[in-house]
Structures are given as C-alpha cells and as structure tokens.
Design a protein around this motif. Structure first.
Motif, PDB file in Angstrom:
ATOM      1  N   ILE A   1     -18.183 -41.104 -24.788  1.00  0.00           N
ATOM      2  CA  ILE A   1     -17.054 -40.411 -25.420  1.00  0.00           C
ATOM      3  C   ILE A   1     -16.181 -39.762 -24.347  1.00  0.00           C
ATOM      4  CG2 ILE A   1     -16.403 -38.529 -26.975  1.00  0.00           C
ATOM      5  CD1 ILE A   1     -19.114 -39.073 -28.438  1.00  0.00           C
ATOM      6  N   ALA A   2     -16.829 -39.070 -23.398  1.00  0.00           N
ATOM      7  CA  ALA A   2     -16.075 -38.435 -22.313  1.00  0.00           C
ATOM      8  C   ALA A   2     -15.233 -39.461 -21.555  1.00  0.00           C
ATOM      9  CB  ALA A   2     -17.034 -37.713 -21.367  1.00  0.00           C
ATOM     10  N   HIS A   3     -15.830 -40.592 -21.235  1.00  0.00           N
ATOM     11  CA  HIS A   3     -15.116 -41.646 -20.508  1.00  0.00           C
ATOM     12  C   HIS A   3     -13.917 -42.144 -21.310  1.00  0.00           C
ATOM     13  CE1 HIS A   3     -14.285 -45.285 -18.241  1.00  0.00           C
ATOM     14  NE2 HIS A   3     -14.467 -45.985 -19.352  1.00  0.00           N
ATOM     15  N   ARG A   4     -14.134 -42.373 -22.600  1.00  0.00           N
ATOM     16  CA  ARG A   4     -13.085 -42.959 -23.431  1.00  0.00           C
ATOM     17  C   ARG A   4     -11.926 -42.007 -23.694  1.00  0.00           C
ATOM     18  NH1 ARG A   4     -15.838 -46.249 -28.337  1.00  0.00           N
ATOM     19  NH2 ARG A   4     -13.692 -45.990 -29.103  1.00  0.00           N
TER      20      ARG A   4
ATOM     21  N   VAL B   1     -11.087 -31.263 -19.594  1.00  0.00           N
ATOM     22  CA  VAL B   1     -12.119 -30.247 -19.809  1.00  0.00           C
ATOM     23  C   VAL B   1     -13.212 -30.464 -18.771  1.00  0.00           C
ATOM     24  CG1 VAL B   1     -11.727 -29.817 -22.277  1.00  0.00           C
ATOM     25  CG2 VAL B   1     -13.211 -31.709 -21.550  1.00  0.00           C
ATOM     26  N   ASP B   2     -14.102 -29.481 -18.667  1.00  0.00           N
ATOM     27  CA  ASP B   2     -15.152 -29.544 -17.648  1.00  0.00           C
ATOM     28  C   ASP B   2     -16.485 -30.068 -18.173  1.00  0.00           C
ATOM     29  OD1 ASP B   2     -13.300 -28.368 -15.963  1.00  0.00           O
ATOM     30  OD2 ASP B   2     -14.072 -26.343 -16.300  1.00  0.00           O
ATOM     31  N   SER B   3     -16.633 -30.204 -19.507  1.00  0.00           N
ATOM     32  CA  SER B   3     -17.915 -30.634 -20.079  1.00  0.00           C
ATOM     33  C   SER B   3     -17.687 -31.114 -21.496  1.00  0.00           C
ATOM     34  CB  SER B   3     -18.938 -29.490 -20.064  1.00  0.00           C
ATOM     35  OG  SER B   3     -18.453 -28.382 -20.809  1.00  0.00           O
TER      36      SER B   3
ATOM     37  N   ALA C   1     -22.003 -34.344 -19.718  1.00  0.00           N
ATOM     38  CA  ALA C   1     -21.853 -34.667 -21.134  1.00  0.00           C
ATOM     39  C   ALA C   1     -23.223 -35.007 -21.703  1.00  0.00           C
ATOM     40  CB  ALA C   1     -20.892 -35.844 -21.311  1.00  0.00           C
ATOM     41  N   PHE C   2     -23.559 -34.422 -22.852  1.00  0.00           N
ATOM     42  CA  PHE C   2     -24.864 -34.675 -23.451  1.00  0.00           C
ATOM     43  C   PHE C   2     -24.802 -34.537 -24.961  1.00  0.00           C
ATOM     44  CE2 PHE C   2     -24.640 -30.206 -22.271  1.00  0.00           C
ATOM     45  CZ  PHE C   2     -25.149 -29.528 -23.378  1.00  0.00           C
ATOM     46  N   ASP C   3     -25.799 -35.136 -25.632  1.00  0.00           N
ATOM     47  CA  ASP C   3     -25.894 -35.100 -27.085  1.00  0.00           C
ATOM     48  C   ASP C   3     -26.795 -33.957 -27.544  1.00  0.00           C
ATOM     49  OD1 ASP C   3     -24.479 -37.450 -26.854  1.00  0.00           O
ATOM     50  OD2 ASP C   3     -25.936 -38.702 -27.923  1.00  0.00           O
ATOM     51  N   VAL C   4     -26.532 -33.479 -28.766  1.00  0.00           N
ATOM     52  CA  VAL C   4     -27.356 -32.474 -29.432  1.00  0.00           C
ATOM     53  C   VAL C   4     -27.749 -33.029 -30.791  1.00  0.00           C
ATOM     54  CG1 VAL C   4     -27.307 -30.219 -30.573  1.00  0.00           C
ATOM     55  CG2 VAL C   4     -26.387 -30.461 -28.269  1.00  0.00           C
ATOM     56  N   SER C   5     -29.018 -32.891 -31.149  1.00  0.00           N
ATOM     57  CA  SER C   5     -29.495 -33.356 -32.450  1.00  0.00           C
ATOM     58  C   SER C   5     -30.070 -32.179 -33.224  1.00  0.00           C
ATOM     59  CB  SER C   5     -30.568 -34.445 -32.280  1.00  0.00           C
ATOM     60  OG  SER C   5     -31.055 -34.860 -33.541  1.00  0.00           O
ATOM     61  N   ALA C   6     -29.285 -31.668 -34.167  1.00  0.00           N
ATOM     62  CA  ALA C   6     -29.767 -30.589 -35.037  1.00  0.00           C
ATOM     63  C   ALA C   6     -29.285 -30.811 -36.465  1.00  0.00           C
ATOM     64  CB  ALA C   6     -29.306 -29.226 -34.523  1.00  0.00           C
TER      65      ALA C   6
END
Length: 324
Positions: A89-92, A68-70, A100-105
């Motif tokens: 996570i992306a690496h693993r 995937v791209d992201s 790759a980034f986190d979202v907190s909602a």
C-alpha cells in the motif's frame, strides 16, 4: 493529531431485496433488526489493497500532503497471509521506503492502528503516519448464513496523523485498549488446518457478542473520557463501531446519551468491520453531525475479543471520498 480523512467504497450496492432468496429473510426483517438497507460489495477485480490505496490517497489529499513517515494498515480480510499488505500500500501511494506494517484486531483494528501510529509519533520515531483500514467481508461471509450475510459490507477509510501539541484540535488525547482471549471463539474464521473440513466462513455468536459489545464499548468509552477529564454529559459526539443499529442504540442508552449525539450511519453501507469508524466519521461530516471543535469519542469492539477507544477535539478538515 488527525489532519486528513479519506474513504473509499465499492460502486456495487446490494439492497436488501437483492439478497439471495435462500437466506429466507426480507427487507423489513433486516431493517428492523439491523438498521441496514443495503451494503457495498467489491467486484472480483477489486482487492482489499485497491480499496486501501484509494482511501489512503484520499486521506493524503485531504491533509494537503504528499508524504508521510510511516503506514499502519488494519484489516481482517488480507489478500494473503504473507507478506503484509502495508508495504505494498505504501509503495502504491508513493511512500516506498517508510516503515509499514499490518494490525489485526478485527473490528477494533482501526483504533489499534491509530494507537500504534500515535505511539510511534509520540516516541519521536516518526513525525507522521497514514492509518488505513480496509475490509472485503463479502469474501469471507457465508452467503447462505442469514445471521452474517445481511450485516457486512466492504469499504475502506484512512486518516493522516502528524505530530502536534495536545491543545491543538485533532490531537488524540487518550486511549483505552483491552482484550479478552477467553472469548476467542465468539468471532472467528477457521484457520488453515481447519479449512479442509469444508468450514471456511466467518462465524459469530450473535447474542453473546451483542451483549459483550455494548458492555465493553460503554466501559472503554467511560475510561477514555475520564482520562480526558470529560464525562458523557460533556461529550458532543460518540462515533462507535458500526456493527448494527441495535448495538449503537443500546450503547447510547447505556451511556445516557441522546440519539443525536451518537453516530449511526450504516444504513447504506452495513458493518464494514475495521473500516467502519473512518467511514462513519466521513458520513457524519457529510451530514453536518460532526463539526470542528466537537468533543468526540471513538470506540470499537471486535474479535479477539478486543476493544478500544480514543478521544479528541475534532479539527477543521474536509474528508475526501471516492468509489471504485
């Protein structure tokens, strides 16, 4: 558009009768008030990233792709404040080098992450994305607090998004996102400066949250359906955040939907916060409640306060699930 779905649950299942005696509760009390019979919990050697990677890998296999791209990761229970978990996570899962980034909602996190990834694709920045949500609420819930300890479980879910056209099954047709910071104290975990007082547990103003969740999810669902040119009467299936059975049932009544058109699959996994919607989708598929071609709406409510909804015609795919 959604082209793959994967989930992961911890192997350890905690039934109502196995909860600590000092909660002063019973299996009947919990079932009656929440619809929950048991919940999954991680063992000390399993991290939220482990759950996320397993679900992400399953989603890739479901989509029949190895890249995937992201990647966008939603969680309320990160292993650490810094760095973000998404790059690891992306690496693993074999995707090093992608954004790759986190979202907190909080419990709306999966749908916020879905909207973020979808926007990256629509803007032409990427062509595909992994959207992952994972939670280990067992590590932030006070085990002696009956109002929260009986509700929450651990788990993870993920979907693969790819570019496509709006008339293809799986296309995300509309979004509705919102928040109200005036209610920030209603669902919270104390910050670093507060924790030396000894209060480090997740807390929730149950009755107020219950009423807000029903109102905001109902209104958000109506708005997203209107944007699609649909109505509750033309909807085939609603998949709400799996907070507890009472909220799901009240939401169905508010939208005048029969119970069979609203997914409630939390009895054996509990409230898994941001992971609840992908887990509910996989459960609905396994029970044949969700079929290709179904007009489907997803809606969530969480801390912030935050809420979100989206809608799609469900595609032909097979969910891949596993346990760790």
């Amino acid at each position: 558009m959604i082209s793959g779905l994967g989930t992961c649950l911890p192997k350890t299942e905690i039934g109502n009768s196995s909860l600590p005696n000092d909660l002063q509760t019973s299996d009947e009390w919990i079932r009656t008030r929440t619809g929950i019979e048991s919940r999954r919990r991680v063992t000390p050697d399993i991290s939220v990233i482990d759950l996320a990677c397993e679900a992400a890998g399953n989603a890739l296999r479901s989509a029949g792709t190895d890249s995937v791209d992201s990647l966008v990761f939603a969680t309320t229970t990160p292993e650490r404040p810094c760095p973000a978990a998404a790059p690891e996570i992306a690496h693993r899962v074999g995707q090093s080098g992608i954004p790759a980034f986190d979202v907190s909602a909080v419990c709306s996190g999966f749908l916020y992450a879905l909207a973020s990834a979808g926007a990256l694709i629509t803007a032409g920045i990427v062509n595909s994305a992994l959207v992952v949500a994972a939670e280990t609420y067992s590590r932030i819930v006070d085990p002696t607090d009956r109002s929260t300890a009986v509700l929450f479980g651990d788990g993870a879910g993920a979907v693969v998004l790819r570019a496509g056209s709006s008339d293809e099954p799986g296309a995300l047709l509309a979004y509705d996102l919102g928040s109200d910071g005036a209610g920030a104290e209603l669902i919270r975990v104390p910050g670093i400066r507060e924790q030396p007082t000894g209060d480090r547990w997740f807390a929730m103003a149950g009755r107020t949250v219950y009423l807000q969740a029903i109102e905001q999810m109902a209104n958000s669902t109506r708005r997203v359906l209107k944007d699609c040119g649909w109505s509750p009467r033309t909807l085939d299936l609603l998949v709400p955040h799996q907070a507890n059975a009472r909220i799901v049932e009240a939401l169905a009544r508010r939208l005048e939907l029969p119970p069979e058109q609203v997914v409630c699959g939390l009895s054996r996994i509990g409230n898994t916060a941001a992971a609840s919607i992908p887990l509910a989708l996989a459960g609905a598929l396994s029970r044949s409640e969700l079929r290709p071609g179904a007009r489907t709406a997803l809606t969530a409510f969480g801390g912030g306060l935050s809420w979100a909804s989206t809608a799609l015609v469900w595609p032909q795919l097979t969910a891949i699930t596993s346990e760790v």
